[in-house]
Design a protein around this motif. Structure first.
Motif, short mmCIF file in Angstrom:
data_model
loop_
_atom_site.label_atom_id
_atom_site.label_comp_id
_atom_site.label_asym_id
_atom_site.label_seq_id
_atom_site.Cartn_x
_atom_site.Cartn_y
_atom_site.Cartn_z
N ALA B 138 0.84 -1.21 0.00
CA ALA B 138 0.00 0.00 0.00
C ALA B 138 0.87 1.26 0.00
O ALA B 138 0.59 2.23 -0.73
N LEU B 139 1.94 1.24 0.79
CA LEU B 139 2.84 2.40 0.86
C LEU B 139 3.44 2.73 -0.50
O LEU B 139 3.70 3.90 -0.81
N SER B 141 2.13 2.55 -3.52
CA SER B 141 1.23 3.42 -4.28
C SER B 141 1.15 4.80 -3.63
O SER B 141 1.07 5.82 -4.31
N GLU B 142 1.16 4.79 -2.31
CA GLU B 142 1.01 6.04 -1.56
C GLU B 142 2.14 7.03 -1.89
O GLU B 142 1.86 8.20 -2.17
N LEU B 145 1.52 8.25 -5.57
CA LEU B 145 0.31 9.02 -5.88
C LEU B 145 0.27 10.34 -5.11
O LEU B 145 -0.40 11.27 -5.55
N GLU B 146 1.00 10.44 -3.99
CA GLU B 146 0.95 11.72 -3.28
C GLU B 146 1.74 12.79 -4.03
O GLU B 146 1.64 13.97 -3.68
N ALA B 153 0.67 8.91 -11.67
CA ALA B 153 -0.43 7.96 -11.89
C ALA B 153 -0.02 6.92 -12.92
O ALA B 153 -0.30 5.72 -12.75
#
Lengths: 357, 357
Positions: B138-139, B141-142, B145-146, B153
């Motif tokens: 999860a991190l 992508s985080e 994307l931030e 993207a």
């Protein structure tokens, strides 16, 4: 049992059933197509998990759950004036993340049953539960990001943050199991992560895909977050006092698992003879093996349930569900949306707190 | 052993060491900051996995691996004329995904050692290995994307697709364990997924963040994919004939695990007396328990290794590494990039095939 939370308003059940049904109908084809992308045997394992086939691979019409999340995702698209179809990739993505977490949590928790069927790790082994969970999580980002829009990237970012909170909640849940005492605040934080975060994302993801500004998305998330906590409070009531016929679980289900759910921690937080007697009993229980404990008589569980109620844990949790229900609806007040959409958000919130299973 | 793949060119080792060192230096602070976002105890478990602390929680300077992926991510930013710093979130994201897969794979495979230390599931239990793996995924992508850009993207989408292939590869690896025969093509497909996909993403993600067009990103991915297959071919050679001092593994490591690696499947695909004798021996081996098998004498493993070599499995795998090395460099020919960047891509490819550990 009688509904946990009697409300004065007549619930528009037909509207809720139609909303849930629409969510399933619109999201399922894209969900199935996404799952079909998985390499064998993961496609089969995932199809079993979703209840589309049985353990032998024959077509089945299993219970796929209430599907509150896809219904919310579609409704949230309408909240910003978009067609419900705009929310479909969001509905599919939240369902994928929800099921990723079920696959992994069932394995971590050693749960052998889910939706009246053997869990994936039980049927296909731990490695498949891990792998297919991972694959569903990856698919969630995939179905959103392949839209190729800025809105999809924002939606994916919000979903990723929600997923991290989901993981935090599971980590807290596991760590609380090994602790003697858990505060009401810790329990609420865990439930906010484990149930609230993904419902919050579901209630906003369609709107984000429909171009919502940040304030609107945040307000819809707040609705979903409090709805999630109301849902969980009712779940915790049903976990002790629910009718096995309606819930599909054993009597005193959460007590059998020694779950430190809201009614229990709220009761223990009180200061009276019932709370103290409950505290002593649960401390004794903690020294027993799980098998020994599960073999308790109905009577013995009934004694614990009565003490929780006497100490005020049942009433506190009922009030908490009503508080969260009210706060969820308040969160929507600042959002300009069609009246018919607001009514369905409200009906869904009512449904969540009066449900019996 | 002597280098698996002697090349005529003098390898620019200093340039490769500097490139790997730069990757570690630039990516580590952001990687540590990302991991520090995890809720306890996941932050500690992850820090243990990365070798930053020991099992007791004391600071450590463990072996974090060669860090080829971050080095590639930074270099790929330079390939499109961007500063290497532009590639840092990409470097961090691929490291997070790589380590997510290590955490889950070690658990699924029951591997007890990684980088000369006990694996996370062994020290902190299976649930933490699952949870922290999920959180690192999860991190990844985080952190991308931030950034909030269209490039981020696109990078996340490519990373997600690579992650799915990584998962496919692990699924194939597991299913091959239970099969008597695996073809060379199946083995290459599995290795392409398990090793090639994430190296392909690493070699393009910095460029994507730097605004590369799709054709450039695809060419860089092709370089990384073939580099990954060359890497894996060499790994498979080292897994049988590697020097334990250099690899940190036991003698005949892959033979002890009965791995159907490239030299083995290539040897079995041949049609001669050595291949047939090897086939009969391995079929007998398959009937033995893992413990019984690990207790074989050095001599018995040496016999198997000699048969693999006699049947041509060693030579075939060496040639495969050289073929992939050449194809990786060819993939770069169509990409317009500074000469110094091309030279470092080439030096890294040379390093990958001549390494001894």
């Amino acid at each position: 049992m009688t509904p946990a939370i009697p409300t004065n308003a007549a619930i528009d059940t037909a509207s809720v059933i139609a909303l849930l049904e629409r969510g399933r109908t619109l999201a399922t084809p894209m969900l199935r197509a996404a799952v079909a992308r998985l390499a064998p045997p993961m496609d089969t394992v995932a199809a079993y998990h979703f209840g589309w086939i049985d353990a032998e691979g024959n077509p089945a019409h299993g219970d796929g759950g209430k599907a509150v999340r896809p219904a919310l995702a579609l409704l949230s698209a309408e909240a910003v004036g978009a067609e419900p179809e705009i929310g479909v990739p969001g509905a599919v993505a939240v369902e994928l993340v929800h099921n990723f977490s079920l696959l992994h949590d069932d394995l971590m928790d050693g749960d052998e049953q889910r939706r009246h069927r053997d869990t994936v790790w039980k049927v296909h082994g731990p490695a498949q539960a891990i792998l297919v969970g991972d694959a569903l999580f990856a698919l969630a980002s995939e179905v959103l990001l392949e839209l190729g829009t800025a809105e999809a990237a924002r939606a994916t970012r919000r979903l990723t943050l929600a997923t991290r909170r989901l993981i935090d909640g599971q980590a807290q849940d596991i760590s609380y199991e090994h602790r003697e005492r858990v505060t009401v605040e810790e329990c609420l934080e865990m439930e906010g992560n484990k149930t609230g975060a993904l419902l919050a994302c579901s209630a906003s993801i369609g709107a984000v895909l429909g171009g919502a500004d940040e304030a609107t998305a945040d307000a819809l998330e707040a609705y979903g977050h409090h709805l999630g906590l109301a849902f969980q409070a009712v779940d915790d009531l049903l976990g002790i006092w629910g009718d096995p016929e309606a819930t599909g679980k054993k009597t005193w289900s959460d007590l059998r698992q020694r779950k430190k759910s809201l009614p229990v921690v709220a009761a223990l937080a009180e200061d009276g003879p019932a709370a103290r007697r409950l505290g002593r009993l649960l401390a004794e229980d903690a020294t027993k093996s799980q098998r020994e404990f599960e073999d308790f008589s109905e009577e013995e569980f009934a004694v614990r349930a009565a003490l929780i109620e006497e100490a005020g844990g049942r009433e506190w949790t009922s009030r908490e569900a009503r508080r969260r229900h009210a706060t969820a609806l308040q969160a929507l007040e600042g959002v300009d949306m069609p009246g018919s959409v607001r009514e369905r958000f409200a009906a869904l919130a009512d449904f969540v707190v009066v449900r019996e299973g």
